[in-house]
Motif scaffolding. Structure first.
Motif, mmCIF file in Angstrom:
data_model
loop_
_atom_site.group_PDB
_atom_site.id
_atom_site.type_symbol
_atom_site.label_atom_id
_atom_site.label_comp_id
_atom_site.label_asym_id
_atom_site.label_seq_id
_atom_site.Cartn_x
_atom_site.Cartn_y
_atom_site.Cartn_z
ATOM 1 N N GLU A 1 -31.421 33.038 -16.058
ATOM 2 C CA GLU A 1 -30.577 33.686 -15.058
ATOM 3 C C GLU A 1 -30.792 35.203 -15.103
ATOM 4 O OE1 GLU A 1 -28.623 32.454 -12.804
ATOM 5 O OE2 GLU A 1 -28.586 30.336 -13.329
ATOM 6 N N ALA B 1 -31.083 37.314 -12.657
ATOM 7 C CA ALA B 1 -30.227 38.027 -11.715
ATOM 8 C C ALA B 1 -28.850 38.282 -12.313
ATOM 9 C CB ALA B 1 -30.104 37.245 -10.409
ATOM 10 N N ASP C 1 -18.404 40.140 -7.276
ATOM 11 C CA ASP C 1 -18.472 39.730 -5.880
ATOM 12 C C ASP C 1 -17.087 39.639 -5.264
ATOM 13 O OD1 ASP C 1 -21.198 39.550 -6.135
ATOM 14 O OD2 ASP C 1 -21.219 37.391 -6.472
ATOM 15 N N LEU D 1 -23.751 36.942 -2.101
ATOM 16 C CA LEU D 1 -25.070 36.367 -2.391
ATOM 17 C C LEU D 1 -25.939 36.288 -1.143
ATOM 18 C CD1 LEU D 1 -23.869 33.535 -4.766
ATOM 19 C CD2 LEU D 1 -25.467 35.338 -5.411
ATOM 20 N N GLN E 1 -28.391 39.158 -0.367
ATOM 21 C CA GLN E 1 -29.535 39.421 -1.225
ATOM 22 C C GLN E 1 -30.792 38.812 -0.614
ATOM 23 O OE1 GLN E 1 -28.776 38.512 -5.378
ATOM 24 N NE2 GLN E 1 -26.583 38.919 -5.121
ATOM 25 N N ALA F 1 -30.800 33.372 -4.474
ATOM 26 C CA ALA F 1 -29.479 33.900 -4.117
ATOM 27 C C ALA F 1 -28.947 33.226 -2.862
ATOM 28 C CB ALA F 1 -29.564 35.409 -3.912
#
Length: 697
Positions: A198, A200, A287, A422, A425, A430
């Motif tokens: 992961e 990101a 987020d 998301l 992106q 994503a």
């Protein structure tokens, strides 16, 4: 034995779970003090002073006797041992969750979550009592925090060694909730995410760390933390054994340690809403926090008398540590709204303040502690409080903000916010994750029109940039129709339908739907950009530029900036091309200062330098982009575009070959073959036709 809960409040139960009444507040405080830790004798004088310092000696001792009698009635006559003038609890008279935490620590017993051992602060709700008791409570809370942190970090190390990184990540995030500023914990989480692939999320954790340190301390992360982020971003140290050893060392260490533009004209009713700082330190909350900030911004933007800076422009300043006066000067606004948010379990704390920048005057400030289920009402309350504060200085301000809460299901709303973030992106991973978020929001609230529109937009975007079968693409229209049945005036649904017709290379239908989206929501940058692309796809660059210029005025994000420069690359407007390239360069450099691993921003810097004629800098930033983005067809395609604009034909052809090998849709293949102005130099090379012919055959 009776059970005493002191974490998260105060509760006393008999062995069957029935509540044992201990009615007076002082009685509950006294029992907690005797039990944490138990077995210690305390003089009557000390206890009386601790809890009744505001009374005369005789009155205080009388109150102590009454409280001790209440404990005996609750637990039995033999619950207390009185020797001379000292009092202590009889061993075994009660067992507390504090005792359980100490036992787990001493036995090094692994746990799965912080809430299993310490679901809340010690004696939550007793913070504002007598000074002496408050001093003891603060000191003991600190001891409990350190004890709980030691347990969960030791448990995280155990789970990491037994190849359960997901459990280790959960625990390290719990540790971060206790001490958000400890960089060693941030680094351990970054390594855990990297171990599971992961990347990101590892880089998102670095950004959360950087923002938090800047907001709380005005400091940058340690070089060790920044270097780790660079290694993860550039895919260094990918040897599994080496990574595992590095991670083990980090986990063990954690457990053991437990160029300026001229200032624009300031507009009177102008305001910038800065992204609220994530003071939880938990990257997974970013987020949600950004989404809530954006919705407050949208509420304020609905007021005609206010001029609200675009969200993307405000985001550039997130985590920079610049003062409100500096930011207001650069953005040309009079007011700046800034704040922080911390979410823990089902509760959320938002602190916000409104600053009149030129006078450096705090116009309004407030702190809110609410349940997550109340987040919709809280957003409305904040927006209206800001408007009320502004009315004193703005005589023309008479309206109230319109609010759009999407859903009345708080959990569905949180999934929607993650999906929306998301979906903006570039990488396919994503976008696929955004699909899951929107889908979960719909499952929780089947009447969530915005979630259906978000899902449709993601699917339409994937269908244009990546190869998809016909059935997957057709679900876009179904979700658009469902969204419009629920909310016939939702601009996002028409915008998604316009994006769908781009995938079908049907510009007329795209223009029809995107124009309707703009009509319904003139401030939708997404709708303006889709309308611009509808003209860009068949090669009408002049019309594309007109609409993309409108989109850019609303949102200076990577995607819209890229399409704006692309449209200018197809028309003969050298002055405007240099002007916008300079603006894009300035914005993207700020983005990279905040997040050095933003692949989209790096190739936009390369494109801007190419338009400005600085070939050396353009090549430098292309090299950086290539290091970050070599496994996603959408990213490699745009790197090829930057290379073509610079005249690096061999490199652009190689990158296009890699793009096609990774996979693109038929409609995008047609676009690169005939219309994309960024690739006009490459299309003149005979090898380009051979490359396309080979992929079709």
């Amino acid at each position: 034995m009776p059970k005493l809960q002191v974490f998260g409040g105060f509760e006393l139960h008999d062995p069957a779970g029935t509540v044992i009444p201990l009615t007076t507040r002082k009685g509950r405080q006294l029992l907690a003090y005797l039990a944490v830790p138990g077995g210690i004798s305390h003089s009557r004088e000390h206890l009386a002073t601790l809890l009744w310092a505001d009374r005369q000696d005789e009155q205080a001792r009388g109150s102590l006797r009454t409280a001790l009698s209440g404990i005996r009635r609750a637990l039995g006559d033999d619950a207390l041992i009185v020797e001379n003038d000292a009092v202590r609890l009889t061993p075994g008279a009660v067992v507390s969750d504090y005792d359980a935490l100490k036992a787990i620590s001493e036995n090094q017993q692994p746990v799965d979550a912080l809430e299993d051992i310490c679901p809340g602060p010690l004696l939550d709700g007793f913070e504002h009592d007598d000074d002496a008791f408050g001093d003891w409570l603060r000191a003991t809370r600190n001891d409990v925090l350190q004890l709980a942190q030691q347990v969960i970090e030791t448990s995280a190390a155990h789970h990491q060694k037994t190849d359960n990184p997901a459990a280790a990540i959960r625990l390290m995030r719990d540790s971060l909730s206790l001490e958000p500023l400890r960089e060693a914990t941030h680094r351990a989480i970054m390594l855990l995410y990297a171990q599971t692939g992961e990347r990101a999320m590892a880089l998102a954790q670095f950004r959360a760390c950087k923002q938090l340190l800047m907001h709380e301390l005005g400091a940058e992360p340690d070089p060790e933390t920044a270097a780790l982020a660079d290694r993860i971003a550039l895919r260094e140290n990918t040897n599994a054994d080496e990574m595992k050893q590095q991670l083990s060392t980090a986990m063990a260490g954690v457990a053991a340690a437990a160029p300026a533009a001229s200032a624009p004209t300031v507009r009177d009713g102008s305001i910038a809403v800065l992204p609220f700082a994530n003071t939880s330190g938990d990257a997974e909350q970013a987020d949600i926090i950004d989404g809530i900030t954006e919705d407050i911004l949208t509420d304020l933007a609905s007021i005609q008398e206010l001029s609200v800076t675009a969200n993307s422009a405000s985001q550039i300043y997130s985590g920079t540590g610049q003062s409100a006066q500096q930011i207001a000067s650069e953005l040309g606004v009079r007011y700046v709204l800034e704040g922080s948010m911390r979410k823990a379990g089902d509760t959320v704390r938002i602190s916000a303040r409104l600053i009149e920048a030129q006078a450096n005057l705090q116009v309004w400030a407030q702190r809110y502690d609410r349940q997550v289920d109340d987040i919709f009402e809280l957003q409305t309350e904040i927006s209206r409080a800001i408007v009320t504060a502004l009315r004193a200085n703005l005589a023309t301000l008479t309206t109230v903000p319109k609010t759009n809460h999407h859903s009345h299901n708080a959990e569905a709303y949180q999934y929607f916010l993650r999906g929306r973030s998301l979906s903006r992106q570039f990488a396919l991973g994503a976008l696929q994750a955004a699909r899951l978020m929107f889908d979960q929001a719909i499952k929780l609230d089947p009447e969530y029109a915005a979630a259906y529109a978000g899902l449709a937009m993601v699917d339409a975007t994937i269908a244009f940039h990546y190869p998809q079968d016909e059935g997957e693409a057709n679900t876009v229209l179904e979700n658009c129709e469902t969204s419009l049945k629920i909310n016939p005036g939702l601009a996002d649904a028409y915008a998604a339908r316009g994006q769908y017709y781009i995938t079908l290379a049907d510009p007329d239908e795209c223009i029809k739907n995107a124009s309707r989206a703009v009509e319904l929501n003139p401030s939708s940058a997404e709708a303006h950009s889709i309308l611009g692309f509808a003209y860009l796809q068949p090669g009408d660059y002049e019309a594309a530029f007109r609409h993309l210029k409108n989109a850019y005025a609303l949102d200076q994000g990577v995607w819209i900036s890229m399409m704006l420069l692309t449209s200018l690359n197809g028309v003969d407007r050298p002055d405007e091309q240099r002007h916008y390239a300079g603006q894009v360069l300035e914005d993207m450099r700020k983005r990279v200062e905040i997040n050095p691993h933003d692949a989209g921003a790096t190739f936009m810097i390369a494109s801007a330098y190419a338009d400005l004629g600085d070939a050396d800098q353009a090549r430098h930033w292309i090299a950086i982009s290539t290091a970050f983005a070599t496994d996603d067809a959408r990213l490699t395609y745009n790197i090829a575009c930057a290379q073509s604009r610079l005249g690096l034909i061999d490199e652009a052809l190689n990158m296009l070959a890699q793009t096609i090998e990774l996979g693109i849709s038929d409609s995008k293949r047609v676009y690169l073959l005939s219309a994309d102005p960024d690739l006009k130099l490459v299309r003149q090379d005979p090898r380009f036709a051979e490359l396309i012919a080979a992929t079709i055959s």
